[in-house]
Design a protein around this motif. Sequence first.
Motif, PDB file in Angstrom:
ATOM      1  N   SER A  82       0.817  -1.212   0.000  1.00 35.72           N
ATOM      2  CA  SER A  82       0.000   0.000   0.000  1.00 35.72           C
ATOM      3  C   SER A  82       0.851   1.262   0.000  1.00 35.72           C
ATOM      4  CB  SER A  82      -0.927   0.010   1.222  1.00 35.72           C
ATOM      5  OG  SER A  82      -1.829  -1.065   1.154  1.00 35.72           O
ATOM      6  N   GLN A  83       0.405   2.225  -0.758  1.00 32.78           N
ATOM      7  CA  GLN A  83       1.094   3.509  -0.855  1.00 32.78           C
ATOM      8  C   GLN A  83       0.175   4.625  -0.378  1.00 32.78           C
ATOM      9  OE1 GLN A  83       2.332   3.794  -4.960  1.00 32.78           O
ATOM     10  NE2 GLN A  83       3.641   1.987  -4.825  1.00 32.78           N
ATOM     11  N   LEU A  84       0.781   5.729   0.015  1.00 32.20           N
ATOM     12  CA  LEU A  84      -0.009   6.855   0.523  1.00 32.20           C
ATOM     13  C   LEU A  84      -1.029   7.315  -0.515  1.00 32.20           C
ATOM     14  CD1 LEU A  84       2.760   8.930   2.346  1.00 32.20           C
ATOM     15  CD2 LEU A  84       1.066   7.377   3.361  1.00 32.20           C
ATOM     16  N   GLY A  85      -0.659   7.208  -1.781  1.00 30.44           N
ATOM     17  CA  GLY A  85      -1.563   7.627  -2.855  1.00 30.44           C
ATOM     18  C   GLY A  85      -2.748   6.704  -3.058  1.00 30.44           C
ATOM     19  N   ASP A  86      -2.753   5.584  -2.360  1.00 30.28           N
ATOM     20  CA  ASP A  86      -3.894   4.678  -2.467  1.00 30.28           C
ATOM     21  C   ASP A  86      -5.062   5.142  -1.605  1.00 30.28           C
ATOM     22  OD1 ASP A  86      -1.712   1.754  -2.505  1.00 30.28           O
ATOM     23  OD2 ASP A  86      -2.428   3.018  -4.158  1.00 30.28           O
ATOM     24  N   ALA A  87      -4.815   6.087  -0.723  1.00 31.01           N
ATOM     25  CA  ALA A  87      -5.879   6.578   0.150  1.00 31.01           C
ATOM     26  C   ALA A  87      -6.985   7.214  -0.682  1.00 31.01           C
ATOM     27  CB  ALA A  87      -5.325   7.587   1.144  1.00 31.01           C
ATOM     28  N   ALA A  88      -8.192   6.724  -0.514  1.00 24.94           N
ATOM     29  CA  ALA A  88      -9.333   7.199  -1.310  1.00 24.94           C
ATOM     30  C   ALA A  88     -10.577   6.431  -0.907  1.00 24.94           C
ATOM     31  CB  ALA A  88      -9.079   6.993  -2.807  1.00 24.94           C
ATOM     32  N   MET A  89     -11.691   6.798  -1.536  1.00 25.64           N
ATOM     33  CA  MET A  89     -12.901   5.970  -1.443  1.00 25.64           C
ATOM     34  C   MET A  89     -12.820   4.926  -2.551  1.00 25.64           C
ATOM     35  SD  MET A  89     -15.198   6.586   0.896  1.00 25.64           S
ATOM     36  CE  MET A  89     -16.756   6.010   0.196  1.00 25.64           C
ATOM     37  N   TYR A  90     -13.165   3.704  -2.233  1.00 26.11           N
ATOM     38  CA  TYR A  90     -13.172   2.635  -3.210  1.00 26.11           C
ATOM     39  C   TYR A  90     -14.598   2.114  -3.365  1.00 26.11           C
ATOM     40  CZ  TYR A  90      -8.122   2.561  -3.364  1.00 26.11           C
ATOM     41  OH  TYR A  90      -6.805   2.917  -3.552  1.00 26.11           O
ATOM     42  N   PHE A  91     -15.036   2.053  -4.606  1.00 25.57           N
ATOM     43  CA  PHE A  91     -16.376   1.593  -4.906  1.00 25.57           C
ATOM     44  C   PHE A  91     -16.325   0.332  -5.754  1.00 25.57           C
ATOM     45  CE2 PHE A  91     -18.827   5.037  -3.246  1.00 25.57           C
ATOM     46  CZ  PHE A  91     -18.050   6.172  -3.390  1.00 25.57           C
ATOM     47  N   CYS A  92     -17.091  -0.648  -5.332  1.00 28.56           N
ATOM     48  CA  CYS A  92     -17.276  -1.864  -6.108  1.00 28.56           C
ATOM     49  C   CYS A  92     -18.483  -1.625  -7.017  1.00 28.56           C
ATOM     50  CB  CYS A  92     -17.535  -3.012  -5.136  1.00 28.56           C
ATOM     51  SG  CYS A  92     -17.897  -4.596  -5.882  1.00 28.56           S
ATOM     52  N   ALA A  93     -18.420  -2.091  -8.246  1.00 27.07           N
ATOM     53  CA  ALA A  93     -19.517  -1.860  -9.176  1.00 27.07           C
ATOM     54  C   ALA A  93     -19.821  -3.114  -9.977  1.00 27.07           C
ATOM     55  CB  ALA A  93     -19.177  -0.708 -10.128  1.00 27.07           C
ATOM     56  N   TYR A  94     -21.083  -3.249 -10.312  1.00 23.14           N
ATOM     57  CA  TYR A  94     -21.592  -4.365 -11.115  1.00 23.14           C
ATOM     58  C   TYR A  94     -22.180  -3.786 -12.385  1.00 23.14           C
ATOM     59  CZ  TYR A  94     -25.232  -7.727 -12.562  1.00 23.14           C
ATOM     60  OH  TYR A  94     -26.044  -8.573 -13.285  1.00 23.14           O
ATOM     61  N   ARG A  95     -21.899  -4.451 -13.482  1.00 27.33           N
ATOM     62  CA  ARG A  95     -22.521  -4.004 -14.717  1.00 27.33           C
ATOM     63  C   ARG A  95     -22.990  -5.189 -15.552  1.00 27.33           C
ATOM     64  NH1 ARG A  95     -20.656  -0.357 -19.968  1.00 27.33           N
ATOM     65  NH2 ARG A  95     -22.731  -0.445 -20.884  1.00 27.33           N
ATOM     66  N   ARG A  96     -24.212  -5.056 -16.047  1.00 28.76           N
ATOM     67  CA  ARG A  96     -24.721  -5.940 -17.077  1.00 28.76           C
ATOM     68  C   ARG A  96     -25.552  -5.073 -18.006  1.00 28.76           C
ATOM     69  NH1 ARG A  96     -26.041 -10.900 -19.123  1.00 28.76           N
ATOM     70  NH2 ARG A  96     -28.120 -11.038 -20.027  1.00 28.76           N
ATOM     71  N   ASP A  97     -25.126  -4.989 -19.241  1.00 30.88           N
ATOM     72  CA  ASP A  97     -25.794  -4.173 -20.248  1.00 30.88           C
ATOM     73  C   ASP A  97     -25.971  -2.738 -19.729  1.00 30.88           C
ATOM     74  OD1 ASP A  97     -27.866  -6.990 -21.213  1.00 30.88           O
ATOM     75  OD2 ASP A  97     -25.888  -6.363 -21.898  1.00 30.88           O
ATOM     76  N   ASN A  98     -27.219  -2.277 -19.692  1.00 30.58           N
ATOM     77  CA  ASN A  98     -27.464  -0.897 -19.295  1.00 30.58           C
ATOM     78  C   ASN A  98     -27.641  -0.716 -17.799  1.00 30.58           C
ATOM     79  OD1 ASN A  98     -27.274  -0.032 -21.890  1.00 30.58           O
ATOM     80  ND2 ASN A  98     -29.450   0.069 -22.272  1.00 30.58           N
ATOM     81  N   ASP A  99     -27.315  -1.697 -17.040  1.00 24.79           N
ATOM     82  CA  ASP A  99     -27.461  -1.618 -15.595  1.00 24.79           C
ATOM     83  C   ASP A  99     -26.069  -1.587 -14.968  1.00 24.79           C
ATOM     84  OD1 ASP A  99     -28.961  -3.760 -13.030  1.00 24.79           O
ATOM     85  OD2 ASP A  99     -28.429  -1.639 -13.036  1.00 24.79           O
ATOM     86  N   MET A 100     -25.719  -0.472 -14.356  1.00 25.20           N
ATOM     87  CA  MET A 100     -24.429  -0.362 -13.675  1.00 25.20           C
ATOM     88  C   MET A 100     -24.646   0.277 -12.318  1.00 25.20           C
ATOM     89  SD  MET A 100     -20.799   1.062 -14.992  1.00 25.20           S
ATOM     90  CE  MET A 100     -19.320   0.863 -14.012  1.00 25.20           C
ATOM     91  N   ARG A 101     -24.317  -0.472 -11.280  1.00 30.32           N
ATOM     92  CA  ARG A 101     -24.594  -0.020  -9.919  1.00 30.32           C
ATOM     93  C   ARG A 101     -23.356  -0.113  -9.048  1.00 30.32           C
ATOM     94  NH1 ARG A 101     -30.050   0.443  -9.576  1.00 30.32           N
ATOM     95  NH2 ARG A 101     -31.019  -0.344 -11.471  1.00 30.32           N
TER      96      ARG A 101
END
Lengths: 112, 115
Positions: A82-101
């Motif tokens: 891990s590096q200091l620049g890794d500090a952030a919000m991390y979001f997991c996302a799912y996508r199928r066709d026109n659905d991305m959450r």
Amino acid sequence: AQTVTQSQPEMSVQEAETVTLSCTYDTSESDYYLFWYKQPPSRQMILVIRQEAYKQQNATENRFSVNFQKAAKSFSLKISDSQLGDAAMYFCAYRRDNDMRFGAGTRLTVKP
Amino acid sequence: GAVVSQHPSRVICKSGTSVKIECRSLDFQATTMFWYRQFPKKSLMLMATSNEGSKATYEQGVEKDKFLINHASLTLSTLTVTSAHPEDSSFYICSASPGTVERAFFGQGTRLTVV
């Protein structure tokens, strides 16, 4: 609608150490895509890593790797060295066709 | 890498007025565009999905007449917040995708403040 769950609102890691961020999702589909995005204070969304559901092999991008467990509908992100620049919000996302959450996000703090 | 430009980055408007946010894909054709709203320290909430030349598909609870989305070309989608109210103040983010299976590229976001 599909749901994405990140159960860790905050995580902390020591610089140079390894941290794993959790993500689970709910879907009845067999073909879909999963992503991890990073959002620094600038709020620009940055793609970290991408996984196709039909691939059994876990995706890897330099220090970032995933543990994709399709049957368990789990998609965790491992950050090595891990590096200091890794500090952030991390979001997991799912996508199928026109659905991305997105999941609710995990705020990662990196301690020097 | 692919670039998505969102404009303006910040806008302040008076209650009752309308404001338009543009989302452009600069070096690829965006078959699909997503519009999200993000509250402080919260996740991205999908508002609507638009395909070029088709009407946008809105998420449940999102007012179609208030948040007008136009995806008139393969490189441009617009979100118009009509008759804005202070509760519409938020961070709006667009993302564009060249296909149904491709990664989505994000704009820089627009911070809307309604006074």
